[in-house]
Enzyme design. Structure first.
Site, PDB file in Angstrom:
ATOM      1  N   GLN A 177     -32.640  29.053  -4.404  1.00 43.98           N
ATOM      2  CA  GLN A 177     -31.444  29.748  -4.306  1.00 43.98           C
ATOM      3  C   GLN A 177     -30.167  28.300  -4.961  1.00 43.98           C
ATOM      4  OE1 GLN A 177     -29.256  32.566  -4.818  1.00 43.98           O
ATOM      5  NE2 GLN A 177     -27.388  31.698  -5.321  1.00 43.98           N
ATOM      6  N   GLN A 179     -27.988  27.932  -7.252  1.00 40.58           N
ATOM      7  CA  GLN A 179     -25.968  28.150  -7.631  1.00 40.58           C
ATOM      8  C   GLN A 179     -25.605  27.538  -6.163  1.00 40.58           C
ATOM      9  OE1 GLN A 179     -23.639  31.857  -8.301  1.00 40.58           O
ATOM     10  NE2 GLN A 179     -21.349  30.493  -8.782  1.00 40.58           N
ATOM     11  N   PRO A 304     -29.670  34.738   1.350  1.00 42.56           N
ATOM     12  CA  PRO A 304     -28.589  34.218   1.564  1.00 42.56           C
ATOM     13  C   PRO A 304     -27.387  35.112   1.127  1.00 42.56           C
ATOM     14  CG  PRO A 304     -29.298  32.680   0.728  1.00 42.56           C
ATOM     15  CD  PRO A 304     -29.598  33.975   0.694  1.00 42.56           C
ATOM     16  N   GLY A 306     -26.080  39.464  -1.970  1.00 41.73           N
ATOM     17  CA  GLY A 306     -26.679  40.077  -2.225  1.00 41.73           C
ATOM     18  C   GLY A 306     -27.077  40.142  -3.116  1.00 41.73           C
ATOM     19  N   GLY A 307     -26.164  39.285  -4.483  1.00 45.98           N
ATOM     20  CA  GLY A 307     -27.460  39.132  -5.654  1.00 45.98           C
ATOM     21  C   GLY A 307     -26.727  37.986  -6.236  1.00 45.98           C
ATOM     22  N   GLU A 309     -27.232  36.089 -10.534  1.00 44.84           N
ATOM     23  CA  GLU A 309     -27.675  36.669 -11.623  1.00 44.84           C
ATOM     24  C   GLU A 309     -28.624  35.421 -12.807  1.00 44.84           C
ATOM     25  OE1 GLU A 309     -24.741  35.192 -10.388  1.00 44.84           O
ATOM     26  OE2 GLU A 309     -23.905  33.978 -11.479  1.00 44.84           O
ATOM     27  N   HIS A 333     -22.376  44.097 -11.383  1.00 45.61           N
ATOM     28  CA  HIS A 333     -22.078  42.682 -10.762  1.00 45.61           C
ATOM     29  C   HIS A 333     -23.555  41.931 -11.939  1.00 45.61           C
ATOM     30  CE1 HIS A 333     -19.920  39.583  -9.244  1.00 45.61           C
ATOM     31  NE2 HIS A 333     -21.270  39.478  -8.768  1.00 45.61           N
ATOM     32  N   GLU A 334     -24.424  41.677 -10.942  1.00 44.10           N
ATOM     33  CA  GLU A 334     -25.011  40.770 -11.322  1.00 44.10           C
ATOM     34  C   GLU A 334     -25.473  41.258 -13.249  1.00 44.10           C
ATOM     35  OE1 GLU A 334     -25.300  38.669  -9.477  1.00 44.10           O
ATOM     36  OE2 GLU A 334     -24.735  39.539  -7.888  1.00 44.10           O
ATOM     37  N   HIS A 337     -22.846  39.198 -15.137  1.00 43.13           N
ATOM     38  CA  HIS A 337     -23.104  37.834 -15.472  1.00 43.13           C
ATOM     39  C   HIS A 337     -23.536  37.436 -16.735  1.00 43.13           C
ATOM     40  CE1 HIS A 337     -21.074  35.928 -11.878  1.00 43.13           C
ATOM     41  NE2 HIS A 337     -21.728  36.187 -10.798  1.00 43.13           N
ATOM     42  N   GLU A 356     -16.634  34.834 -11.853  1.00 44.22           N
ATOM     43  CA  GLU A 356     -16.932  35.728 -10.790  1.00 44.22           C
ATOM     44  C   GLU A 356     -15.639  36.548 -11.250  1.00 44.22           C
ATOM     45  OE1 GLU A 356     -19.664  35.960  -9.001  1.00 44.22           O
ATOM     46  OE2 GLU A 356     -20.314  34.558  -9.153  1.00 44.22           O
ATOM     47  N   ASP A 411     -20.726  24.968  -0.927  1.00 45.96           N
ATOM     48  CA  ASP A 411     -20.837  26.087   0.474  1.00 45.96           C
ATOM     49  C   ASP A 411     -19.761  26.605   0.911  1.00 45.96           C
ATOM     50  OD1 ASP A 411     -23.214  25.848  -0.792  1.00 45.96           O
ATOM     51  OD2 ASP A 411     -24.621  24.491   0.643  1.00 45.96           O
ATOM     52  N   TYR A 419     -12.916  36.195  -7.250  1.00 48.73           N
ATOM     53  CA  TYR A 419     -13.472  37.397  -7.584  1.00 48.73           C
ATOM     54  C   TYR A 419     -12.673  38.246  -7.913  1.00 48.73           C
ATOM     55  CZ  TYR A 419     -18.353  35.976  -6.111  1.00 48.73           C
ATOM     56  OH  TYR A 419     -19.382  35.433  -5.927  1.00 48.73           O
ATOM     57  N   ARG A 593     -27.977  38.188   4.958  1.00 50.23           N
ATOM     58  CA  ARG A 593     -26.703  38.151   4.049  1.00 50.23           C
ATOM     59  C   ARG A 593     -26.082  37.333   4.366  1.00 50.23           C
ATOM     60  NH1 ARG A 593     -25.427  43.525   0.391  1.00 50.23           N
ATOM     61  NH2 ARG A 593     -23.688  42.771  -0.490  1.00 50.23           N
TER      62      ARG A 593
HETATM   63  N1  BES Z   1     -22.913  34.120  -8.639  1.00 50.75           N
HETATM   64  C1  BES Z   1     -22.883  34.587  -7.663  1.00 50.75           C
HETATM   65  C2  BES Z   1     -23.327  34.641  -6.132  1.00 50.75           C
HETATM   66  C3  BES Z   1     -22.904  32.609  -5.858  1.00 50.75           C
HETATM   67  C4  BES Z   1     -21.568  32.268  -5.985  1.00 50.75           C
HETATM   68  C5  BES Z   1     -23.798  32.014  -5.387  1.00 50.75           C
HETATM   69  C6  BES Z   1     -21.335  31.544  -5.962  1.00 50.75           C
HETATM   70  C7  BES Z   1     -23.616  30.385  -5.177  1.00 50.75           C
HETATM   71  C8  BES Z   1     -22.269  30.175  -4.974  1.00 50.75           C
HETATM   72  C9  BES Z   1     -23.256  36.748  -7.605  1.00 50.75           C
HETATM   73  O1  BES Z   1     -22.988  37.034  -8.976  1.00 50.75           O
HETATM   74  C10 BES Z   1     -22.794  36.978  -6.798  1.00 50.75           C
HETATM   75  O2  BES Z   1     -21.178  37.194  -6.337  1.00 50.75           O
HETATM   76  N2  BES Z   1     -22.702  37.797  -5.517  1.00 50.75           N
HETATM   77  C11 BES Z   1     -21.763  38.468  -4.779  1.00 50.75           C
HETATM   78  C12 BES Z   1     -22.154  40.377  -5.333  1.00 50.75           C
HETATM   79  C13 BES Z   1     -21.159  41.277  -4.776  1.00 50.75           C
HETATM   80  C14 BES Z   1     -19.435  40.822  -5.594  1.00 50.75           C
HETATM   81  C15 BES Z   1     -21.748  42.251  -5.541  1.00 50.75           C
HETATM   82  C16 BES Z   1     -23.060  38.637  -3.279  1.00 50.75           C
HETATM   83  O3  BES Z   1     -23.518  37.945  -3.336  1.00 50.75           O
HETATM   84  O4  BES Z   1     -22.291  39.200  -2.731  1.00 50.75           O
HETATM   85 ZN    ZN Z   2     -21.405  36.674  -9.094  1.00 49.21          ZN
END
Ligand code: BES
Ligand code: ZN
Length: 642
Positions: A177, A179, A304, A306-307, A309, A333-334, A337, A356, A411, A419, A593
């Site tokens: 992971q 990002q 850790p 939800g998703g 991309e 969502h993913e 991206h 986001e 982090d 978002y 998560r």
């Molecule tokens: N790219 C993000 C996850 C992320 C953001 C990881 C910043 C590290 C730093 C991913 O696309 C995301 O936004 N996931 C969300 C999805 C939800 C908003 C639908 C999640 O994991 O909850």
């Molecule tokens: Zn996202």
């Protein structure tokens, strides 16, 4: 801690503001001009400067990476060699500075093409959240370096799972992971979203496992422990991704499919069967999908997020397998991206809202097209509620879209602001100029900046020369600046609502007033969203009798929808509802998560249940991802400076 933060901040701004630093602007004059301006006002961050990378991207830019890595489950080590091919942007012949964190570097060679000679390098130990710069001396004509290295078992961007943590319980599992700034913990590179590269990889695994990457996965590749990948489209480092496990593949459509352990494969393919339609709808609105295939990888529950991309292969938590497609907005969502984020990329982590916020807006449009207006309005309203929470609880500085990230660990800065405030801003633009014109604007924006990294200021300049010109009467530049650079929301910002939710309010109130019994509430046809809204709108305190009544009537403690279970467990913690605590413990033990586990640990701490929180956390900790350990340690051990 504060003093240390301040020191880091000063150091960082010095590094970034000298010409050897990590700024992106193309010319030295531009850097100098921005530097002067910034120093004069101590004006916030310089647009385009990535304060989270040591890489000297004004001297060198990596264009292509070749990796040859061995996955050693017994030592929990990834090891091998990466070869970086880079452009020289000037004739300074400065050392090449790469980002690393906790890597053990064995040797470095430099030169041209295949003609590489051992060279000297330094890697200074540090416990800084940015990791350790790897400084490599270069021959004057070098355009290639090869680094032999290995990771440590605790690498922040990797999770090594024992068989017991997987669905099949027979084989180990590894996933990355990257990002925001964790790619450097498993590959030495210029770890900044301002630099894009193509990559090839050879991954060596135990023969019975399959490797997949954010690249051209071949489901028919022979399972033999040696896998080859190529990613021909240039991507930023945070989109490099690898997973290794006992994975199988099932197609969902011509261009879409799912990788998962066989125990989850059919359920996942059924839950996400609309992915192909989502892809087609997104293409209709925002232009061709540029990444060839779009597949999903279902991870173990310790993932850790939800998703994530990762291009061509989104990484997905299994906690959205609800059985009724109620949580598939995550897939939209993913997928979205693939335009906002992967094609047009935030230039630094200050600009995360460009990834986001745009993606959250696109998600709602895809969902509306596939599932209709009612669901669209409900999901918008739920998003607005999350935004309201953050606007109530976060400091002013954290409510700004173009957030000052200097000295801050990405982090620790995760919130709903980029978002849902970002998406609400775009929704307002849509409302003001009309959908057709706004869609056209987004389509053009994705084409204009395809495969580039964009700052907030690049976006604003583009907006100014396009929509603002054509819709002078409808749009107001000051208000747009307020959206992006001020906390809170502008006056009369849109407030999405849902009729399907308005129908829930009197029911909830009637029950709270004692006018109707829980068992008499007509919940026939309630969707997941309405349940969520029903629970999230409960008052702080309920009586033991009320809790027992709704639990009994609706089976909340037993709910198999993780979002509903989560909302219910929060109510249970606040109200000390003992019958739910075994479920709470199981939930925290089996899911990593952070969106779920962080609020639950926080609620426990806020409600005098620190003993329970610490006990469960320590029990769950060996199975959590490094990020989950880090974030939740800060919650359950608040007094320690971590
Ligand atoms: N790219 C993000 C996850 C992320 C953001 C990881 C910043 C590290 C730093 C991913 O696309 C995301 O936004 N996931 C969300 C999805 C939800 C908003 C639908 C999640 O994991 O909850
Ligand atoms: Zn996202």
């Amino acid at each position: 801690m504060l003093q240390r933060l301040f020191l880091i901040l000063c150091l960082l701004s010095c590094v970034a503001l000298t010409s050897a630093g990590c700024s992106k602007p193309e010319t030295e004059q531009a850097v100098a001009a921005q530097t002067d301006a910034a120093e004069e006002l101590d004006a916030g961050p310089v647009p385009g400067v990535d304060y989270h990378s040591f890489a000297n991207t004004d001297d060198y830019r990596v264009r292509h990476v070749d990796m040859d890595l061995t996955v050693d489950f017994s030592r929990k080590v990834l090891e091998g060699e990466v070869i970086l091919h880079f452009d020289r942007l000037n004739d300074s012949n400065n050392p090449l500075i790469l980002d690393t964190r906790d890597l053990v570097v064995e040797s470095v060679r430099a030169g041209q093409g295949d003609d590489l000679q051992d060279t000297t390098f330094t890697l200074v130990d540090s416990d800084d959240f940015l990791g350790e710069p790897l400084t490599i001396d270069l021959p004057s004509d070098a355009t290639t370096v090869a680094v032999r290295y290995r990771t440590i078992p605790e690498a922040s961007g990797l999770q090594w799972l024992d068989p017991i943590q997987t669905a099949g319980k027979q084989h180990p599992f590894l996933f990355t992971q990257a990002q925001a700034i964790h790619a450097r913990s498993f590959v030495p590179l210029q770890d900044t979203p301002g630099v894009r590269m193509t990559y090839n990889a050879t991954i060596r695994t135990p023969a019975e496992l399959r490797a997949v990457m954010s690249a051209n996965n071949d489901p028919d590749a022979e399972k033999n422990g040696i896998y080859h990948f190529s990613m021909p489209q240039p991507i930023p480092s945070y989109l490099i991704a690898l997973a290794v496990g006992d994975l199988e593949f099932k197609a969902m459509g011509d261009r879409t499919g799912v990788y998962a352990e066989k125990e989850l494969l059919d359920a996942a393919a059924a839950e996400f069967e609309d992915t192909e339609s989502m892809l087609e709808i997104a293409e209709d609105m925002y232009g061709p999908y540029r990444w060839d295939r779009y597949d999903l990888l279902i991870l173990p529950p310790s993932f850790p997020f939800g998703g994530m991309e990762n291009p061509r292969l989104s990484f997905i938590t299994p906690t959205v397998l609800a059985g009724d497609k109620s949580l598939v907005a995550l897939i939209a969502h993913e997928l979205a991206h693939s335009w906002s984020g992967n094609l047009v990329t935030n230039s630094s982590w200050r600009d995360l809202w460009l990834n986001e916020g745009f993606t959250t807006y696109l998600t709602s449009r895809i969902m509306q097209n596939v599932y209709g207006d009612e669901r669209y309005h409900m999901e918008m309203a739920l998003g607005y509620a999350r935004l309201e929470d953050d606007l109530e609880n976060l400091d002013d500085t954290a409510q700004i879209l173009a957030i000052d990230m200097r000295g801050i660990d990405p982090d620790d800065a995760f919130s709903n602001i980029p978002y849902n405030k970002g998406a609400l801003f775009l929704y307002e633009l849509e409302q003001k100029v009309g959908r057709d014109d706004f869609d056209r604007f987004l389509l053009d924006y994705f084409n204009e900046f395809a495969f580039q990294s964009v700052t907030t200021e690049d976006f604003l300049a583009y907006l100014e020369r396009t929509l603002l010109q054509t819709h002078m009467e409808a749009l107001d530049a000051d208000r747009i600046n307020q959206w992006i650079f001020e906390p809170g929301l502008p006056d009369a910002a849109p407030h999405p609502t849902s009729d399907a939710f308005s129908r829930i309010d009197p029911v909830r109130q009637g029950w709270l007033d004692g006018g109707i019994a829980a068992s008499d509430i007509d919940t026939d046809g309630w969707t997941y969203h309405q349940w969520k809204y029903f629970l999230d709108g409960m008052p702080e305190m309920l009586t033991e009798g009320q809790l027992a009544a709704i639990d009994q009537a609706f089976g909340l403690t037993k709910s198999t929808n993780n979002e509903i279970a989560f909302s219910w467990l929060r109510i249970a913690i606040r109200n000390d509802y003992a019958p739910a605590f075994a479920r709470l413990e199981h939930f925290l033990m089996s899911i990593g998560r952070n969106k779920f586990v962080m609020p639950l640990y926080q609620d426990l701490m806020d409600n005098n249940k620190a003993d329970f929180a610490v006990r469960v956390f320590e029990q769950a900790r060996p199975g959590y991802h490094p990020l989950t350990v880090k974030r939740n340690s800060q919650i359950v051990y608040p007094e320690t400076d971590s």
